[in-house]
Design a protein around this motif. Structure first.
Motif, short mmCIF file in Angstrom:
data_model
loop_
_atom_site.label_atom_id
_atom_site.label_comp_id
_atom_site.label_asym_id
_atom_site.label_seq_id
_atom_site.Cartn_x
_atom_site.Cartn_y
_atom_site.Cartn_z
N PRO A 218 -2.59 17.51 -20.08
CA PRO A 218 -3.25 16.74 -18.97
C PRO A 218 -3.00 17.32 -17.74
CG PRO A 218 -2.31 15.10 -20.52
CD PRO A 218 -1.72 16.56 -20.87
N PRO A 219 -3.67 17.45 -16.71
CA PRO A 219 -3.69 18.17 -15.48
C PRO A 219 -2.63 17.84 -14.59
CG PRO A 219 -6.22 17.95 -15.82
CD PRO A 219 -5.56 17.03 -16.87
N ALA B 157 -7.04 25.49 -14.48
CA ALA B 157 -6.82 26.31 -13.05
C ALA B 157 -6.56 25.57 -11.99
CB ALA B 157 -8.02 27.34 -12.95
N ARG B 158 -7.13 24.47 -11.58
CA ARG B 158 -6.85 23.72 -10.67
C ARG B 158 -5.40 23.23 -10.73
NH1 ARG B 158 -11.95 21.16 -11.01
NH2 ARG B 158 -10.90 19.38 -11.50
N ALA B 159 -4.98 22.75 -11.99
CA ALA B 159 -3.57 22.09 -12.02
C ALA B 159 -2.51 23.26 -12.13
CB ALA B 159 -3.61 21.57 -13.53
N ASP C 124 -2.15 23.33 -8.29
CA ASP C 124 -1.61 22.22 -7.61
C ASP C 124 -0.20 22.21 -8.02
OD1 ASP C 124 -4.18 21.11 -6.98
OD2 ASP C 124 -4.20 19.88 -8.50
N GLY C 125 0.31 22.83 -9.11
CA GLY C 125 1.68 22.90 -9.33
C GLY C 125 2.38 24.15 -8.29
N ILE C 126 1.69 25.04 -8.19
CA ILE C 126 2.11 26.30 -7.27
C ILE C 126 2.24 25.76 -5.73
CG2 ILE C 126 1.73 28.37 -6.22
CD1 ILE C 126 0.48 28.99 -8.79
N ARG D 213 -11.16 31.82 -12.90
CA ARG D 213 -11.26 30.50 -12.28
C ARG D 213 -10.11 30.21 -11.46
NH1 ARG D 213 -15.76 30.98 -12.73
NH2 ARG D 213 -17.31 29.79 -13.95
N LEU D 214 -8.90 30.83 -11.96
CA LEU D 214 -7.52 30.51 -11.49
C LEU D 214 -7.58 30.99 -9.91
CD1 LEU D 214 -4.67 29.82 -11.52
CD2 LEU D 214 -4.25 32.14 -12.50
#
Length: 266
Positions: free
Chosen positions: A94-95, A140-142, A145-147, A163-164
């Motif tokens: 999960p994202p 990629a968005r997840a 977001d973590g970074i 996409r990243l």
């Protein structure tokens, strides 16, 4: 794949510049896969395993200390939580959970980097996560977001046009294009999956030839014979193949002899 350039386009008369990165710290307990000390005498950036696909606290500390001593930039190599599969198995995370795990891994490595008198300079996904983020916008968005939650606006090392990189650019994070001299490419500019024959190139002469072409011409010959653009500022030298350290030394020597400046992107 996007055609936006994320590498370095050499101007006429200006020597090309390339970073050499390698995946390091890929051991666990008494098991050690990569020759970290030898590779750290060659590369300019170290992708350090953060414990999810490989690596443990003692290994992370040791590699950070060695990298700091030698002026090698430390990068967090983040992964799906998959020690048994070395981070190469497809997973559906999960994202929100994935974003938290990315932040966790960066934070763990940052503690050891600071203790060694350095800092984490960039982030690179590993294995299945790297490949998933080429096409999967949600994953990629997840990762991005973590970074961002880890702070510092860290550069994101990955496949050009992925996409990243698109997600990172939207989040105003620097993106660094990466190429692989020992991996086969598709006509679309993506990596041939490891499960397919010929995905990994083992001939040292061919690896060196491709490394020179990527650094000087920003291009490579795909598996169908077509020339494909690879706008990369960093070249990955895999550390988990036989003779990896000797091959890395040869690649760097040949690049230097050809007038390519080997220097980190950080």
């Amino acid at each position: 794949m996007s055609e936006r350039s994320e590498g370095v386009t050499a101007s006429v008369g200006v020597p090309p510049v390339i970073d050499l990165n390698a995946d390091l710290g890929e051991g666990f307990g008494r098991w050690q896969l990569t020759d970290d000390e030898a590779l750290l005498s060659v590369v300019t950036s170290a992708n350090v395993a953060c414990g999810f696909h490989a690596g443990d606290p003692a290994t992370m500390r040791r590699v950070c200390e060695l990298a700091a001593e030698r002026g090698v930039v430390i990068g967090a190599q983040v992964s799906y939580r998959d020690l048994a599969g070395f981070g190469r198995r497809a997973m559906d995370v999960p994202p929100d959970e994935l974003a938290a795990e990315i932040t966790y891994q960066i934070g763990a490595l940052e503690v050891f980097a600071r203790a060694a008198g350095a800092r984490v300079g960039y982030v690179k996904p590993h294995g299945a996560l790297y490949n998933r983020c080429v096409h999967d916008e949600e994953q990629a968005r997840a990762v991005v977001d973590g970074i961002r939650a880890a702070g510092g606006g860290l550069p994101v090392l990955g496949l050009p046009g992925s996409r990243l990189h698109e997600a990172a650019a939207r989040a105003q994070l620097p993106v660094i294009g990466e190429a692989f001299a020992d991996r086969a490419y598709t006509p679309e500019g993506t990596l041939v999956p490891r499960r397919e024959p010929g995905a990994v190139i083992h001939d040292p002469d061919e690896v060196v030839k491709r490394a020179l072409g990527m650094a000087r011409d920003q291009a490579v010959t795909a598996r169908d014979g077509r020339r494909v653009a690879v706008p990369a500022r960093s070249l990955c030298l895999h550390g988990d193949t036989p003779g990896a350290a000797d091959l890395a030394r040869r690649v760097r020597s040949e690049l230097t002899a050809a007038g390519v400046h080997v220097r980190s992107f950080v």
